[in-house]
Design an enzyme around this catalytic site. Structure first.
Site, mmCIF file in Angstrom:
data_model
loop_
_atom_site.group_PDB
_atom_site.id
_atom_site.type_symbol
_atom_site.label_atom_id
_atom_site.label_comp_id
_atom_site.label_asym_id
_atom_site.label_seq_id
_atom_site.Cartn_x
_atom_site.Cartn_y
_atom_site.Cartn_z
ATOM 1 C CG MET A 91 -1.923 -1.133 1.232
ATOM 2 S SD MET A 91 -2.962 -1.144 -0.243
ATOM 3 C CE MET A 91 -3.972 0.281 0.110
ATOM 4 C CG HIS A 110 -5.920 -2.086 -9.683
ATOM 5 N ND1 HIS A 110 -5.693 -1.285 -8.592
ATOM 6 C CD2 HIS A 110 -7.090 -1.674 -10.238
ATOM 7 C CE1 HIS A 110 -6.681 -0.408 -8.489
ATOM 8 N NE2 HIS A 110 -7.537 -0.620 -9.475
ATOM 9 C CG ASP A 146 -3.393 1.186 -9.654
ATOM 10 O OD1 ASP A 146 -2.487 0.460 -9.212
ATOM 11 O OD2 ASP A 146 -4.252 1.698 -8.918
ATOM 12 C CD GLU A 175 -7.324 -9.404 -6.577
ATOM 13 O OE1 GLU A 175 -6.257 -9.352 -5.957
ATOM 14 O OE2 GLU A 175 -8.303 -8.685 -6.269
HETATM 15 C C1 GRF Z 1 -6.016 -7.236 -3.632
HETATM 16 O O1 GRF Z 1 -7.354 -6.967 -3.884
HETATM 17 C C2 GRF Z 1 -5.141 -6.657 -4.725
HETATM 18 O O2 GRF Z 1 -5.763 -6.647 -5.965
HETATM 19 C C3 GRF Z 1 -4.915 -5.250 -4.238
HETATM 20 O O3 GRF Z 1 -4.809 -5.357 -2.851
HETATM 21 C C4 GRF Z 1 -5.488 -6.513 -2.393
HETATM 22 C C5 GRF Z 1 -4.490 -7.320 -1.637
HETATM 23 O O4 GRF Z 1 -5.083 -8.427 -1.001
HETATM 24 N N1 GRF Z 1 -3.755 -4.656 -4.882
HETATM 25 P P1 GRF Z 1 -4.150 -9.551 -0.350
HETATM 26 O O5 GRF Z 1 -3.275 -8.828 0.692
HETATM 27 O O6 GRF Z 1 -3.333 -10.163 -1.435
HETATM 28 O O7 GRF Z 1 -5.109 -10.507 0.303
#
Ligand code: GRF
Length: 201
Positions: A91, A110, A146, A175
């Site tokens: 983050m 993302h 992004d 994801e």
């Molecule tokens: C995910 O939704 C990813 O797309 C975004 O942040 C979130 C991370 O989730 N960049 P995690 O920590 O991998 O569970």
């Protein structure tokens, strides 16, 4: 070629887990050289440590600038000699110096179909926009938000009854499939960047 990977997290780390599981299942030919977190309390660290992964926390102290902090990040990463850096819920905006240092070697996932809904709360943005489909995108990281070249995407439906939590969960499942699959393309040396476009060879 076994890909040396560093995975950067700030929180839950479910994508990191999916990447590690793909390695264990031999679907991803990678060695996870380092899990790096900028938060000591990131839940993903517990998973990393309990699974014998090399995990490190690099905290930013209030006295240092972002550039100074990023220099320490670079050092921590260089010590484990990664070929590719995968951001997985990291983050923090990386400085131009960091991005230049690892040019074309940083990727991110993302939770939207970029270029729609960049930035925070992508799933909420999708619901508010009333789109019928959203999804996830793996992309190269450049100096924008992004905005780097898109490597691959998966679409998921947005249902009328969805709220941020239910849509996030549906996207997250995708994801967990997409990210390891994209990293495997790097392991197979099948990714080429041509201008702003990514070609798979
Ligand atoms: C995910 O939704 C990813 O797309 C975004 O942040 C979130 C991370 O989730 N960049 P995690 O920590 O991998 O569970």
């Amino acid at each position: 070629m076994t890909l040396r990977l560093a995975v950067l997290i700030s929180g839950r780390g479910s994508n990191m887990r999916a990447i590690h599981q793909a390695v264990l299942d031999r679907k991803l030919d990678a060695a996870i050289a380092l899990i790096l977190s900028d938060k000591a309390e990131a839940a993903g660290l517990e998973y990393a440590r309990s699974h014998g992964l090399n995990a490190e926390v690099v905290l930013k102290n209030s006295a240092e600038t972002r550039t100074e902090y990023d220099q320490r990040l670079i050092q921590a990463l260089e010590n484990s000699r990664p070929q590719l850096i995968a951001l997985a819920g990291f983050m923090r905006i990386l400085s131009p110096a960091f991005i230049r240092h690892f040019e074309h070697r940083i990727v991110n996932i993302h939770p939207s179909l970029l270029p729609a809904f960049p930035g925070l709360h992508a799933q909420r943005q999708a619901i508010e926009a009333g789109v019928r489909f959203s999804g996830c995108t793996v992309h190269f990281v450049d100096e924008g938000c992004d905005s780097g070249p898109i490597i691959d995407q998966r679409a998921v439906p947005v249902k009328p009854e969805d709220d941020e939590a239910t849509l996030s969960q549906r996207i997250l499942q995708e994801e967990h499939r997409l990210y390891p699959a994209c990293l495997q393309l790097f392991a197979e040396n099948r990714i080429r960047l041509v201008g702003r476009k990514v070609r798979m060879v």
